[in-house]
Write a protein that holds these residues in place. Structure first.
Motif, PDB file in Angstrom:
ATOM      1  N   ILE A 192      19.315   1.858  -0.170  1.00  0.00           N
ATOM      2  CA  ILE A 192      18.416   2.611  -1.057  1.00  0.00           C
ATOM      3  C   ILE A 192      17.599   3.621  -0.256  1.00  0.00           C
ATOM      4  N   LYS A 193      17.236   4.707  -0.912  1.00  0.00           N
ATOM      5  CA  LYS A 193      16.353   5.707  -0.317  1.00  0.00           C
ATOM      6  C   LYS A 193      14.914   5.416  -0.745  1.00  0.00           C
ATOM      7  N   GLU A 194      14.014   5.767   0.144  1.00  0.00           N
ATOM      8  CA  GLU A 194      12.594   5.509  -0.134  1.00  0.00           C
ATOM      9  C   GLU A 194      12.149   6.152  -1.444  1.00  0.00           C
ATOM     10  N   LYS A 195      12.537   7.397  -1.690  1.00  0.00           N
ATOM     11  CA  LYS A 195      12.069   8.103  -2.884  1.00  0.00           C
ATOM     12  C   LYS A 195      12.450   7.366  -4.165  1.00  0.00           C
ATOM     13  N   ASP A 196      13.622   6.718  -4.160  1.00  0.00           N
ATOM     14  CA  ASP A 196      14.074   5.992  -5.352  1.00  0.00           C
ATOM     15  C   ASP A 196      13.370   4.649  -5.482  1.00  0.00           C
ATOM     16  N   LEU A 197      13.222   3.962  -4.364  1.00  0.00           N
ATOM     17  CA  LEU A 197      12.548   2.656  -4.380  1.00  0.00           C
ATOM     18  C   LEU A 197      11.106   2.781  -4.853  1.00  0.00           C
ATOM     19  N   VAL A 198      10.358   3.726  -4.268  1.00  0.00           N
ATOM     20  CA  VAL A 198       8.928   3.808  -4.585  1.00  0.00           C
ATOM     21  C   VAL A 198       8.696   4.296  -6.011  1.00  0.00           C
ATOM     22  N   LEU A 199       9.642   5.056  -6.561  1.00  0.00           N
ATOM     23  CA  LEU A 199       9.517   5.453  -7.967  1.00  0.00           C
ATOM     24  C   LEU A 199       9.639   4.229  -8.871  1.00  0.00           C
ATOM     25  N   LYS A 200      10.541   3.317  -8.536  1.00  0.00           N
ATOM     26  CA  LYS A 200      10.701   2.083  -9.324  1.00  0.00           C
ATOM     27  C   LYS A 200       9.415   1.250  -9.277  1.00  0.00           C
ATOM     28  N   ILE A 201       8.875   1.060  -8.082  1.00  0.00           N
ATOM     29  CA  ILE A 201       7.656   0.254  -7.938  1.00  0.00           C
ATOM     30  C   ILE A 201       6.477   0.937  -8.630  1.00  0.00           C
ATOM     31  N   SER A 202       6.382   2.246  -8.466  1.00  0.00           N
ATOM     32  CA  SER A 202       5.268   3.000  -9.060  1.00  0.00           C
ATOM     33  C   SER A 202       5.289   2.927 -10.580  1.00  0.00           C
ATOM     34  N   LYS A 203       6.471   3.027 -11.168  1.00  0.00           N
ATOM     35  CA  LYS A 203       6.571   2.937 -12.626  1.00  0.00           C
ATOM     36  C   LYS A 203       6.159   1.551 -13.108  1.00  0.00           C
ATOM     37  N   ARG A 204       6.552   0.531 -12.374  1.00  0.00           N
ATOM     38  CA  ARG A 204       6.141  -0.825 -12.731  1.00  0.00           C
ATOM     39  C   ARG A 204       4.625  -0.970 -12.643  1.00  0.00           C
ATOM     40  N   ILE A 211       5.280  -6.983  -6.204  1.00  0.00           N
ATOM     41  CA  ILE A 211       4.473  -6.042  -5.418  1.00  0.00           C
ATOM     42  C   ILE A 211       3.527  -5.266  -6.329  1.00  0.00           C
ATOM     43  N   ALA A 212       4.054  -4.764  -7.441  1.00  0.00           N
ATOM     44  CA  ALA A 212       3.221  -4.033  -8.392  1.00  0.00           C
ATOM     45  C   ALA A 212       2.102  -4.918  -8.927  1.00  0.00           C
ATOM     46  N   GLU A 213       2.418  -6.154  -9.256  1.00  0.00           N
ATOM     47  CA  GLU A 213       1.410  -7.083  -9.767  1.00  0.00           C
ATOM     48  C   GLU A 213       0.340  -7.374  -8.722  1.00  0.00           C
ATOM     49  N   ALA A 214       0.749  -7.503  -7.460  1.00  0.00           N
ATOM     50  CA  ALA A 214      -0.216  -7.779  -6.395  1.00  0.00           C
ATOM     51  C   ALA A 214      -1.171  -6.604  -6.195  1.00  0.00           C
ATOM     52  N   ILE A 215      -0.638  -5.387  -6.267  1.00  0.00           N
ATOM     53  CA  ILE A 215      -1.503  -4.206  -6.128  1.00  0.00           C
ATOM     54  C   ILE A 215      -2.536  -4.175  -7.240  1.00  0.00           C
ATOM     55  N   LEU A 216      -2.102  -4.413  -8.470  1.00  0.00           N
ATOM     56  CA  LEU A 216      -3.041  -4.416  -9.590  1.00  0.00           C
ATOM     57  C   LEU A 216      -4.069  -5.530  -9.437  1.00  0.00           C
ATOM     58  N   LYS A 217      -3.626  -6.704  -9.008  1.00  0.00           N
ATOM     59  CA  LYS A 217      -4.573  -7.809  -8.811  1.00  0.00           C
ATOM     60  C   LYS A 217      -5.636  -7.444  -7.784  1.00  0.00           C
ATOM     61  N   GLY A 218      -5.229  -6.722  -6.732  1.00  0.00           N
ATOM     62  CA  GLY A 218      -6.198  -6.287  -5.728  1.00  0.00           C
ATOM     63  C   GLY A 218      -7.229  -5.334  -6.309  1.00  0.00           C
ATOM     64  N   VAL A 219      -6.765  -4.385  -7.142  1.00  0.00           N
ATOM     65  CA  VAL A 219      -7.693  -3.441  -7.773  1.00  0.00           C
ATOM     66  C   VAL A 219      -8.632  -4.182  -8.718  1.00  0.00           C
ATOM     67  N   LYS A 220      -8.097  -5.109  -9.487  1.00  0.00           N
ATOM     68  CA  LYS A 220      -8.929  -5.868 -10.426  1.00  0.00           C
ATOM     69  C   LYS A 220      -9.939  -6.748  -9.681  1.00  0.00           C
ATOM     70  N   LYS A 221      -9.535  -7.279  -8.543  1.00  0.00           N
ATOM     71  CA  LYS A 221     -10.473  -8.070  -7.730  1.00  0.00           C
ATOM     72  C   LYS A 221     -11.612  -7.189  -7.246  1.00  0.00           C
ATOM     73  N   TYR A 222     -11.285  -5.969  -6.853  1.00  0.00           N
ATOM     74  CA  TYR A 222     -12.316  -5.026  -6.428  1.00  0.00           C
ATOM     75  C   TYR A 222     -13.282  -4.715  -7.567  1.00  0.00           C
ATOM     76  N   THR A 223     -12.761  -4.416  -8.758  1.00  0.00           N
ATOM     77  CA  THR A 223     -13.645  -4.075  -9.883  1.00  0.00           C
ATOM     78  C   THR A 223     -14.511  -5.271 -10.268  1.00  0.00           C
ATOM     79  N   ARG A 224     -13.923  -6.453 -10.251  1.00  0.00           N
ATOM     80  CA  ARG A 224     -14.684  -7.661 -10.611  1.00  0.00           C
ATOM     81  C   ARG A 224     -15.832  -7.895  -9.626  1.00  0.00           C
ATOM     82  N   GLU A 225     -15.549  -7.794  -8.344  1.00  0.00           N
ATOM     83  CA  GLU A 225     -16.589  -8.033  -7.344  1.00  0.00           C
ATOM     84  C   GLU A 225     -17.640  -6.925  -7.338  1.00  0.00           C
ATOM     85  N   SER A 226     -17.234  -5.708  -7.686  1.00  0.00           N
ATOM     86  CA  SER A 226     -18.207  -4.610  -7.796  1.00  0.00           C
ATOM     87  C   SER A 226     -19.199  -4.897  -8.912  1.00  0.00           C
ATOM     88  N   ARG A 227     -18.702  -5.352 -10.048  1.00  0.00           N
ATOM     89  CA  ARG A 227     -19.587  -5.707 -11.164  1.00  0.00           C
ATOM     90  C   ARG A 227     -20.533  -6.834 -10.771  1.00  0.00           C
TER      91      ARG A 227
END
Length: 368
Positions: free
Chosen positions: A150-162, A347-363
């Motif tokens: 696989i090429k990087e451009k194709d892989l990261v588009l799949k992850i990004s869309k997810r 991977i996509a779920e983990a990234i979102l969980k990290g962002v949500k953890k940041y927002t929760r702790e900021s509040r």
């Protein structure tokens, strides 16, 4: 002495959303010197051979980024103007010559150095939707790293869309993609452009959408195929402004951890409507990267903790930003993991969980 005749006649403040301008009206041009101090944050302007007129008060309440202005004869040879700011700022100073209609003017422009951090914090704790730009790296003519399957451009588009799909299911978040197909983003929808132009256009796409967080998704490569694991990059706010511009950074203590503070905001109702200008926060890109890497460790191998690098897409002061290398396509084990749709989703779920953890702790920081 001619210089002694120079008078500070007036001071004018113009405050906009994220910038503040202070104009010192002078009877003549004057030699000046600038220095900055902190605790509290101060921009000190020494005007040599100058005096103040009776119109100028010794202390004046500020506006915008300026808290107060104090004016006093520091020594017989100079007049000192102390500008106390509400936060660490970037500043630039210009002396404008007199014209037939105007006196000489010393123009002092200020802008928040932590604008991106302020925006992402405000969005994390108020009732507005957090707009997140998801950037699939490379694309079109630029394949990025190339694995055996696989090429990087194709892989990261799949992850990004997810990732974008997951973000859009959150009631307090919305995602935009800098590209949603095998294209190479260019200014003005041009068919072709250089890599630097494309990277800057991705930031512009995010800015136009009102994004407060920019997440760039990549996959790595290295000549040593044994190297593997995910990495994440982010920059402190002080490293984001361009060194070749006229803007300079106010002196400030470099701190690794940031406590979020609110200005004149106390009630829950006020917090729900807080704006970026009411937030004191810095280096939130680093905070977000730490939360994301914590979650990524749970689903894939992580090579190192958060790192810093001067990637163009991390250099905007307008938003918080992180760049994630999801693993190494040049490592057979990593590539096998990355091409599996189940792992792409994790991977996509983990990234979102990290962002949500940041927002929760900021509040939590502001509601204790």
């Amino acid at each position: 002495m001619v210089a002694a005749q120079t008078a500070l006649k007036d001071m004018r403040i113009n405050a906009e959303k994220d910038k503040t301008r202070l104009v010192l009206d002078l009877s003549n041009e004057v030699r000046y010197k600038i220095l900055t101090l902190n605790n509290p944050n101060r921009l000190v302007v020494d005007l040599y051979g100058a005096r103040k007129t009776n119109k100028i008060k010794s202390s004046t309440k500020g506006n915008g980024l300026i808290d107060t202005i104090r004016v006093a004869k520091n020594t017989p040879a100079k007049l000192r103007v102390v500008i106390e700011t509400k936060q660490v700022v970037l500043y630039k100073v210009n002396m404008l010559k007199a014209s037939q209609k105007r006196d000489s003017r010393l123009v002092i422009d200020l802008k928040g150095m932590y604008e991106g951090s302020q925006k992402v914090v405000a969005s994390a704790i108020n009732n507005s939707k957090m707009i997140i730009a998801v950037d699939p790296g490379h694309g079109g003519k630029d394949p990025g790293a190339t694995g055996k399957k696989i090429k990087e451009k194709d892989l990261v588009l799949k992850i990004s869309k997810r990732l974008a799909n997951l973000i859009n299911t959150e009631p307090d978040m919305t995602a935009i993609l800098t590209r949603n197909d095998d294209s190479f983003p260019c200014p003005n929808n041009n068919r072709s452009c250089g890599q630097k132009s494309s990277l800057n256009e991705r930031l512009e796409i995010a800015k136009r959408a009102g994004a407060v967080l920019f997440i760039s998704i990549h996959a790595n490569s290295f000549r040593d195929q044994r190297i593997r694991g995910a990495e994440i990059y982010a920059l402190p706010d002080s490293a984001k402004f361009k060194k070749d511009e006229h803007w300079k950074a106010m002196y400030h203590n470099k701190q690794s951890k940031s406590r979020i503070k609110l200005i004149n905001v106390t009630s829950g109702k006020q917090i729900k409507n807080v704006t970026a200008s009411e937030v004191i926060a810095f280096d939130q890109s680093l905070q977000i990267s730490d939360k994301i890497i914590q979650e990524l460790r749970k689903v894939i191998r992580v090579r190192k903790s958060s790192r810093q690098a001067a990637f163009i897409v991390l250099g905007s002061n307008d938003m918080a930003s992180v760049l994630i290398e999801t693993s190494y396509l040049t490592n057979p084990e990593d590539e096998k993991i990355l091409i599996n749709p189940i792992n792409q989703q994790k991977i996509a779920e983990a990234i979102l969980k990290g962002v949500k953890k940041y927002t929760r702790e900021s509040r939590q920081q502001v509601t204790k």
